[in-house]
Design an enzyme around this catalytic site. Structure first.
Site, short mmCIF file in Angstrom:
data_model
loop_
_atom_site.label_atom_id
_atom_site.label_comp_id
_atom_site.label_asym_id
_atom_site.label_seq_id
_atom_site.Cartn_x
_atom_site.Cartn_y
_atom_site.Cartn_z
N LYS A 79 -42.42 35.05 27.69
CA LYS A 79 -41.53 34.63 26.59
C LYS A 79 -41.50 35.64 25.45
O LYS A 79 -42.38 36.49 25.34
CB LYS A 79 -41.99 33.26 26.05
CG LYS A 79 -41.94 32.15 27.09
CD LYS A 79 -40.52 31.88 27.55
CE LYS A 79 -40.40 30.66 28.43
NZ LYS A 79 -40.98 30.80 29.77
N1 T4K Z 1 -39.17 24.54 30.05
C1 T4K Z 1 -38.43 25.62 30.38
C2 T4K Z 1 -36.96 25.57 30.19
C3 T4K Z 1 -39.06 26.77 30.89
O1 T4K Z 1 -38.31 27.84 31.25
C4 T4K Z 1 -40.46 26.78 31.04
C5 T4K Z 1 -41.13 27.95 31.59
C6 T4K Z 1 -41.19 25.62 30.66
C7 T4K Z 1 -40.49 24.52 30.16
C8 T4K Z 1 -42.67 25.53 30.79
O2 T4K Z 1 -43.33 26.42 29.93
P1 T4K Z 1 -44.81 27.02 30.33
O3 T4K Z 1 -45.65 25.85 30.79
O4 T4K Z 1 -44.61 28.03 31.42
O5 T4K Z 1 -45.31 27.61 29.04
C9 T4K Z 1 -41.68 31.97 34.63
C10 T4K Z 1 -42.72 31.42 33.70
O6 T4K Z 1 -43.98 31.21 34.35
C11 T4K Z 1 -42.33 30.18 32.98
O7 T4K Z 1 -43.11 30.13 31.79
C12 T4K Z 1 -40.86 30.17 32.61
N2 T4K Z 1 -40.44 28.93 32.01
C13 T4K Z 1 -40.00 30.46 33.81
C14 T4K Z 1 -38.53 30.48 33.47
O8 T4K Z 1 -40.34 31.72 34.31
P2 T4K Z 1 -41.77 32.76 37.15
O9 T4K Z 1 -42.34 32.07 38.32
O10 T4K Z 1 -40.39 33.24 37.20
O11 T4K Z 1 -42.73 33.94 36.61
P3 T4K Z 1 -43.21 35.25 37.36
O12 T4K Z 1 -44.69 35.18 37.49
O13 T4K Z 1 -42.41 35.48 38.57
O14 T4K Z 1 -42.88 36.36 36.26
C15 T4K Z 1 -41.60 36.92 36.08
C16 T4K Z 1 -41.76 38.37 35.66
O15 T4K Z 1 -42.42 38.44 34.42
C17 T4K Z 1 -42.60 39.20 36.62
O16 T4K Z 1 -41.77 39.79 37.56
C18 T4K Z 1 -43.26 40.22 35.72
C19 T4K Z 1 -43.29 39.57 34.36
N3 T4K Z 1 -44.63 39.12 33.98
C20 T4K Z 1 -45.12 37.98 34.55
C21 T4K Z 1 -46.36 37.52 34.21
C22 T4K Z 1 -46.92 36.27 34.82
C23 T4K Z 1 -45.37 39.85 33.07
O17 T4K Z 1 -44.93 40.89 32.56
N4 T4K Z 1 -46.61 39.39 32.73
C24 T4K Z 1 -47.16 38.26 33.27
O18 T4K Z 1 -48.30 37.90 32.92
O19 T4K Z 1 -41.92 31.66 35.96
#
Ligand code: T4K
Length: 369
Positions: free
Chosen positions: A184
């Site tokens: 975020k």
């Molecule tokens: N409500 C809405 C509308 C939301 O979009 C979200 C979360 C929530 C509630 C719940 O909030 P949290 O409980 O998560 O605080 C991601 C996130 O994990 C998630 O927080 C987010 N929305 C959602 C839209 O996206 P993924 O599965 O797409 O993440 P991931 O691991 O594939 O990461 C995407 C890219 O980000 C990676 O390709 C590289 C980069 N990245 C990722 C991580 C984990 C980094 O640069 N550093 C990192 O540590 O879910």
């Protein structure tokens, strides 16, 4: 070295600053349970957002679960299927029934003209989502909520720092939740918060995130554990110093995308909403296959071949996921279904170079048929 470009990349403060700030923890050994830095971050966030109360949580999802629970809701909750599954999970995990409302094509938030027809005697709340940081029609939602005596809890996970008419978007509704996940615009690694006005709600939230413990002898509710620890609160304090600087870099990236994509047949992007200060958190585009020549999925695959990892936020539509499509019945989600098949979020983070933004746009231009 990984030369790929991903949809986002976590913002991190200067290493030395973080290390300096965590050093005192080796003296105090006070690592969690509403420590000094937890309190400080809550107060800094109140100031930064210009809101009355902020309750930190371990993540955005628990913030939403706790906020819904603290409102003592029952029955049905009207929400959007065009979101991250967390929104719906939080509703269902509170034993509430999600009722999906279609979205509007203009900004992809809940279609306020379709909310009233979904209200029944069982409806207790509306959970709209400021998806991508695009704000919902908060004024119309407030009118509807008043008319039918419904609570409004905004999922503002994407909307940190967004203002509407010079007021934080999180100040609208009975409560708003924020996500401070690593992906975020403002992160505490994992983290989140509930923004609210009512002191009574604050009392409930405190109990819910801390096992219902009021003091050593008094446990007055069936709480969970959703506290934020000191290491993450410090990450937040460090990152908060840079959040405006980062927003300016993101703004430049977004305006470059808009300039470079302008005129590509079949590619649509979103302009700034009226009276809104955006946070430039995501850059979604909508692909019209008939005009662009290839479909969203093909563009996603082709960009991957060049090491550009976009994301299909939000596909599948929550109502079409395995866990919801069989258990609930929904109709009239035409726009949400259509957009979810055609949307692609392009890479956006402060360190993304303008050169790379131009390269991505050049590829999008060339790939189209
Ligand atoms: N409500 C809405 C509308 C939301 O979009 C979200 C979360 C929530 C509630 C719940 O909030 P949290 O409980 O998560 O605080 C991601 C996130 O994990 C998630 O927080 C987010 N929305 C959602 C839209 O996206 P993924 O599965 O797409 O993440 P991931 O691991 O594939 O990461 C995407 C890219 O980000 C990676 O390709 C590289 C980069 N990245 C990722 C991580 C984990 C980094 O640069 N550093 C990192 O540590 O879910």
């Amino acid at each position: 070295m990984d030369n790929n470009i991903y949809v986002t990349r976590s913002s991190m403060p200067p290493y030395e600053e973080y290390i300096e700030m965590i050093k005192p923890l080796w003296e105090s050994h006070k690592l969690t349970n509403m420590g000094e830095n937890h309190k400080k971050l809550e107060s800094e966030l109140k100031k930064y957002l210009g809101v009355k109360n902020v309750s930190l949580m371990t993540n955005g999802h628990m913030a939403l679960e706790m906020a819904l629970q603290a409102m003592h809701l029952s029955g049905e909750v009207i929400t959007t299927p065009f979101t991250f599954v967390s929104t719906t999970h939080a509703i269902v995990r509170n034993n509430l029934t999600p009722v999906f409302c279609d979205i509007n094509e203009r900004d992809l938030t809940i279609d306020v003209d379709k909310i009233e027809e979904l209200i029944t005697e069982k409806t207790s709340a509306i959970v709209p989502v400021h998806v991508y940081g695009h704000i919902c029609d908060v004024e119309r939602i407030e009118q509807i909520a008043k008319k039918y005596n419904l609570k409004v809890i905004y999922d503002a996970a994407h909307a940190f720092g967004v203002t509407y008419k010079d007021r934080s978007i999180t100040a609208y509704g009975d409560a708003s939740i924020l996500s401070f996940h690593a992906t975020k615009v403002f992160n505490t690694i994992e983290g989140g918060a509930v923004v609210y006005e009512s002191e009574k709600l604050g009392h409930e939230l405190y109990g819910l995130k801390n096992f219902g413990i009021r003091n050593e002898l008094t446990i007055d509710g069936v709480g969970a554990n959703a506290k934020m620890d000191e290491f993450r609160a410090i990450m937040g304090l460090c990152n908060l110093k840079y959040v405006d600087q980062e927003a300016r870099k993101r703004e430049l990236i977004v305006s470059t995308y808009q300039k470079e994509l302008n005129g590509i047949n079949g590619i649509r992007y979103f302009d700034k909403q009226k009276s809104v200060r955006p946070n430039y958190s995501y850059f979604p585009i909508i692909i019209d296959e008939n005009k662009y020549g290839i479909c969203r999925d093909d563009l996603y695959d082709r960009l991957k071949e060049y090491g550009i990892f976009t994301r299909k936020y939000f596909y599948p539509l929550v109502s079409n996921t395995e866990c919801y499509s069989k258990n609930y019945y929904y109709k009239n989600l035409e726009i949400a279904s259509n957009i979810s098949e055609r949307v692609l979020t392009l890479p956006l983070y402060s360190e993304l170079s303008i050169e790379n933004v131009k390269r991505i746009c050049g590829l999008i231009n060339n790939i189209g048929g």
